[in-house]
Design a protein around this motif. Structure first.
Motif, short mmCIF file in Angstrom:
data_model
loop_
_atom_site.label_atom_id
_atom_site.label_comp_id
_atom_site.label_asym_id
_atom_site.label_seq_id
_atom_site.Cartn_x
_atom_site.Cartn_y
_atom_site.Cartn_z
N ARG A 11 0.82 -1.20 0.00
CA ARG A 11 0.00 0.00 0.00
C ARG A 11 0.86 1.26 0.00
N GLY A 12 0.29 2.35 -0.50
CA GLY A 12 0.97 3.63 -0.36
C GLY A 12 0.98 4.05 1.10
N TYR A 23 -2.66 3.73 2.00
CA TYR A 23 -3.57 3.89 0.87
C TYR A 23 -3.61 2.62 0.03
N PHE A 25 -5.29 2.46 -2.71
CA PHE A 25 -5.31 2.95 -4.09
C PHE A 25 -4.68 4.34 -4.14
N SER A 26 -4.30 4.76 -5.33
CA SER A 26 -3.64 6.05 -5.51
C SER A 26 -4.42 7.15 -4.80
N TYR A 30 0.57 9.55 -3.07
CA TYR A 30 0.82 8.20 -3.58
C TYR A 30 0.12 8.02 -4.92
N PHE A 31 0.91 7.70 -5.95
CA PHE A 31 0.33 7.46 -7.27
C PHE A 31 0.91 6.18 -7.85
N ASN A 32 0.03 5.26 -8.20
CA ASN A 32 0.40 4.01 -8.84
C ASN A 32 -0.64 3.76 -9.93
N PRO A 33 -0.27 3.87 -11.21
CA PRO A 33 -1.25 3.72 -12.28
C PRO A 33 -1.94 2.36 -12.30
N ARG A 35 -2.92 0.94 -9.53
CA ARG A 35 -3.74 0.90 -8.30
C ARG A 35 -4.60 2.17 -8.23
N MET A 36 -5.45 2.36 -9.24
CA MET A 36 -6.30 3.55 -9.28
C MET A 36 -7.66 3.28 -8.64
#
Length: 237
Positions: A11-12, A23, A25-26, A30-33, A35-36
């Motif tokens: 997780r973020g 997190y 999801f993003s 924290y941004f993970n394309p 995990r939107m």
């Protein structure tokens, strides 16, 4: 059946001193394309807030926001005139709709508050904003799932503007059970709050998650004293 596994460690994470956030999801920094979202489930945050601290007044619109305190009490104020505390053993929903402002603070002066907050995309946009909270203590069932959220006002739990359901399972001993999905085309995001679960032959530990779709039934086995959150949502939005 299709599955995606999200370990607790993947997780973020953000630690702002007063806020320790994880997190699924993003979100925020924290941004993970990859995990939107999981279908209509856009956010699942696991937040720990220090005594007397919190989120100042900020806006939301066109989102169903659900808060479940796991420990402590959260003070809530909003532009609809709602003021009060959400306590452990309760669930809160806010349909942001056309727009609402709110703030959230740890009401306690001597202990952290730990909460889960979910954001679910609505099925209808620009509805009138709405607020509700409910004690879920009377809904609990021993060694079984109990419903805490649905699309219907007359159903158990709070209701939201989406064809989504949420259940919590509290298990005190080794137990095998199934969950049957409510609507075709939905998926289920399984989030282990505490303990160890076997879900479709995959072991999940504390704060691990498993998204499952393209099925109408999911098998569970509690491996120990455990608590799990199920979030069933439309996969096509």
């Amino acid at each position: 059946m299709e599955k995606v596994f999200h370990s607790a460690e993947s997780r973020g994470h953000a630690n702002l001193g007063w806020l320790d956030a994880n997190y699924s999801f993003s979100f925020a920094s924290y941004f993970n394309p990859k995990r939107m979202n999981f279908g209509a489930l856009r956010v699942l945050n696991d937040d720990t807030i220090s005594p007397g601290k919190g989120f100042g007044t900020h806006p939301h619109d066109n989102m169903e926001i659900i808060t479940i305190p796991l420990k402590g009490a959260l003070e809530h104020k909003d532009s609809m005139g709602n003021i009060g505390a959400i306590n452990e053993g309760e669930i809160q929903v806010m349909s942001a709709g056309t727009g609402v402002y709110h703030s959230e603070y740890n009401k306690n002066s001597d202990e952290d508050v730990n909460l889960l907050q979910l954001w679910i995309k609505p099925k209808k946009r620009d509805v009138n904003p709405r607020y509700d909270q409910l004690s879920i203590k009377g809904l609990k069932k021993k060694n079984s799932f109990y419903q805490v959220l649905s699309p219907y006002p007359e159903d158990d739990g709070v209701w939201i503007n989406q064809n989504a359901w949420s259940h919590i399972g509290d298990f005190k001993e080794l137990t095998s059970t199934n969950y049957v999905l409510k609507q075709k085309g939905n998926g289920v995001y399984v989030f282990v709050i505490e303990g160890v679960f076997k879900v479709e032959n995959q072991i999940l530990s504390r704060r691990d998650a498993l998204g499952i779709w393209n099925t109408n039934k999911i098998s569970f086995e509690a491996q120990s004293k455990s608590q799990v959150l199920l979030v069933e949502v439309p996969m096509k939005i």
